[in-house]
Scaffold this motif. Structure first.
Motif, mmCIF file in Angstrom:
data_model
loop_
_atom_site.group_PDB
_atom_site.id
_atom_site.type_symbol
_atom_site.label_atom_id
_atom_site.label_comp_id
_atom_site.label_asym_id
_atom_site.label_seq_id
_atom_site.Cartn_x
_atom_site.Cartn_y
_atom_site.Cartn_z
ATOM 1 N N ASP A 1 0.822 -1.218 0.000
ATOM 2 C CA ASP A 1 0.000 0.000 0.000
ATOM 3 C C ASP A 1 0.854 1.267 0.000
ATOM 4 N N ALA A 2 1.944 1.257 0.751
ATOM 5 C CA ALA A 2 2.796 2.453 0.822
ATOM 6 C C ALA A 2 3.349 2.808 -0.549
ATOM 7 N N LEU A 3 3.871 1.830 -1.265
ATOM 8 C CA LEU A 3 4.427 2.071 -2.594
ATOM 9 C C LEU A 3 3.346 2.528 -3.567
ATOM 10 N N SER A 4 2.185 1.915 -3.481
ATOM 11 C CA SER A 4 1.079 2.299 -4.358
ATOM 12 C C SER A 4 0.684 3.758 -4.150
ATOM 13 N N VAL A 5 0.572 4.170 -2.905
ATOM 14 C CA VAL A 5 0.192 5.553 -2.605
ATOM 15 C C VAL A 5 1.258 6.532 -3.099
ATOM 16 N N LEU A 6 2.515 6.210 -2.845
ATOM 17 C CA LEU A 6 3.591 7.100 -3.283
ATOM 18 C C LEU A 6 3.617 7.232 -4.798
ATOM 19 N N SER A 7 3.484 6.120 -5.503
ATOM 20 C CA SER A 7 3.490 6.158 -6.974
ATOM 21 C C SER A 7 2.300 6.948 -7.513
ATOM 22 N N ARG A 8 1.128 6.724 -6.935
ATOM 23 C CA ARG A 8 -0.061 7.460 -7.390
ATOM 24 C C ARG A 8 0.086 8.958 -7.143
ATOM 25 N N GLN A 9 0.659 9.337 -5.990
ATOM 26 C CA GLN A 9 0.822 10.760 -5.714
ATOM 27 C C GLN A 9 1.807 11.403 -6.681
ATOM 28 N N MET A 10 2.900 10.684 -6.980
ATOM 29 C CA MET A 10 3.866 11.221 -7.949
ATOM 30 C C MET A 10 3.210 11.379 -9.323
ATOM 31 N N TYR A 11 2.376 10.402 -9.697
ATOM 32 C CA TYR A 11 1.684 10.506 -10.980
ATOM 33 C C TYR A 11 0.743 11.715 -10.991
ATOM 34 N N ALA A 12 -0.005 11.887 -9.912
ATOM 35 C CA ALA A 12 -0.927 13.029 -9.829
ATOM 36 C C ALA A 12 -0.160 14.346 -9.932
ATOM 37 N N ASP A 13 0.968 14.441 -9.239
ATOM 38 C CA ASP A 13 1.770 15.664 -9.323
ATOM 39 C C ASP A 13 2.277 15.881 -10.743
ATOM 40 N N HIS A 14 2.770 14.827 -11.376
ATOM 41 C CA HIS A 14 3.248 14.932 -12.755
ATOM 42 C C HIS A 14 2.116 15.395 -13.673
ATOM 43 N N TYR A 15 0.977 14.755 -13.550
ATOM 44 C CA TYR A 15 -0.191 15.085 -14.369
ATOM 45 C C TYR A 15 -0.611 16.549 -14.182
ATOM 46 N N ASN A 16 -0.523 17.040 -12.950
ATOM 47 C CA ASN A 16 -0.919 18.417 -12.635
ATOM 48 C C ASN A 16 0.215 19.424 -12.805
ATOM 49 N N GLY A 17 1.367 18.977 -13.286
ATOM 50 C CA GLY A 17 2.479 19.888 -13.546
ATOM 51 C C GLY A 17 3.145 20.410 -12.288
ATOM 52 N N LEU A 18 3.228 19.568 -11.264
ATOM 53 C CA LEU A 18 3.819 19.979 -9.994
ATOM 54 C C LEU A 18 5.092 19.205 -9.686
ATOM 55 N N VAL A 19 6.003 19.876 -9.029
ATOM 56 C CA VAL A 19 7.212 19.257 -8.486
ATOM 57 C C VAL A 19 7.348 19.734 -7.044
ATOM 58 N N THR A 20 8.213 19.076 -6.303
ATOM 59 C CA THR A 20 8.382 19.440 -4.901
ATOM 60 C C THR A 20 9.831 19.803 -4.640
ATOM 61 N N ARG A 21 10.016 20.857 -3.880
ATOM 62 C CA ARG A 21 11.364 21.317 -3.516
ATOM 63 C C ARG A 21 11.493 21.324 -2.005
ATOM 64 N N GLY A 22 12.729 21.192 -1.555
ATOM 65 C CA GLY A 22 13.000 21.176 -0.126
ATOM 66 C C GLY A 22 12.974 19.761 0.405
ATOM 67 N N LYS A 23 13.045 19.658 1.716
ATOM 68 C CA LYS A 23 13.014 18.347 2.362
ATOM 69 C C LYS A 23 12.247 18.445 3.660
ATOM 70 N N PRO A 24 11.495 17.401 3.947
ATOM 71 C CA PRO A 24 10.813 17.365 5.237
ATOM 72 C C PRO A 24 11.780 16.923 6.337
ATOM 73 N N VAL A 25 11.378 17.110 7.544
ATOM 74 C CA VAL A 25 12.176 16.689 8.697
ATOM 75 C C VAL A 25 11.346 15.678 9.476
ATOM 76 N N ASN A 26 11.910 14.497 9.687
ATOM 77 C CA ASN A 26 11.203 13.421 10.373
ATOM 78 C C ASN A 26 11.761 13.220 11.772
ATOM 79 N N ASN A 27 10.896 12.765 12.655
ATOM 80 C CA ASN A 27 11.278 12.450 14.030
ATOM 81 C C ASN A 27 10.597 11.154 14.447
#
Length: 188
Positions: free
Chosen positions: A90-116
């Motif tokens: 499920d994790a891989l499926s969600v990540l791939s679908r989100q990347m596809y949606a961003d690509h389709y909508n002409g979006l990219v992401t910059r920066g990095k999140p911080v995890n704890n």
């Protein structure tokens, strides 16, 4: 094109996750905190319990997954094999679908999140094959931009998001994130 949240992985509110509920608010993303050091020698590895080893490897895999996502999100390449390095199911499926949606909508992401990330539990308790992780991820500086003009996708601020994740030992001996749930902005 409609309004798009600036946080990466916008629209991911829940990934079939039974450990934590999901809010109906926005979703977020995460990325890169300090990693626990790997054992540096066979002697130190032998003195580490199976539980400590499982926890360390699961957290490392979780953090690496978000590093991979941050790298791939710079181009929104939903076909990148890098997404499968530390995620499956499920994790891989969600990540791939989100990347596809961003690509389709002409979006990219910059920066990095911080995890704890913090380990919440291990199963079975003696020789774990499943580790549950809770994370307060700060996506304040991991934002979506329009690929065509470099401008922010919207005027919504980023923020902190509660993430619950399940990391499992795979048959090849690696640890991979199998499911995660990202809560709305301000949930931690």
């Amino acid at each position: 094109m409609g309004t798009h949240r600036r946080q990466t992985l916008a629209g991911i509110a829940c990934v079939a996750f039974t450990v934590a509920g999901c809010s109906s608010g926005e979703s977020a993303n995460v990325a890169e905190p300090a990693r626990a050091p790997a054992p540096s020698s066979a002697a130190s590895a032998s003195s580490t319990s199976p539980v400590e080893t499982a926890q360390q490897k699961a957290v490392d895999s979780y953090l690496r997954m978000w590093e991979d996502v941050a790298a791939v999100a710079t181009t929104s390449d939903w076909q990148s094999p890098k997404l499968a390095d530390h995620a499956t199911g499920d994790a891989l499926s969600v990540l791939s679908r989100q990347m596809y949606a961003d690509h389709y909508n002409g979006l990219v992401t910059r920066g990095k999140p911080v995890n704890n990330p913090v380990v919440q539990s291990v199963e079975p308790p003696d020789v774990p094959t499943t580790v549950l992780i809770r994370d307060c991820s700060d996506a304040s500086n991991w934002l979506k931009y329009r690929a065509d003009n470099g401008q922010l996708a919207d005027d919504e601020p980023g923020g902190k998001h509660l993430i619950n994740a399940e990391v499992k030992l795979a048959v090849d001996g690696s640890w991979r994130v199998t499911r995660f749930a990202v809560e709305g902005t301000g949930t931690c």
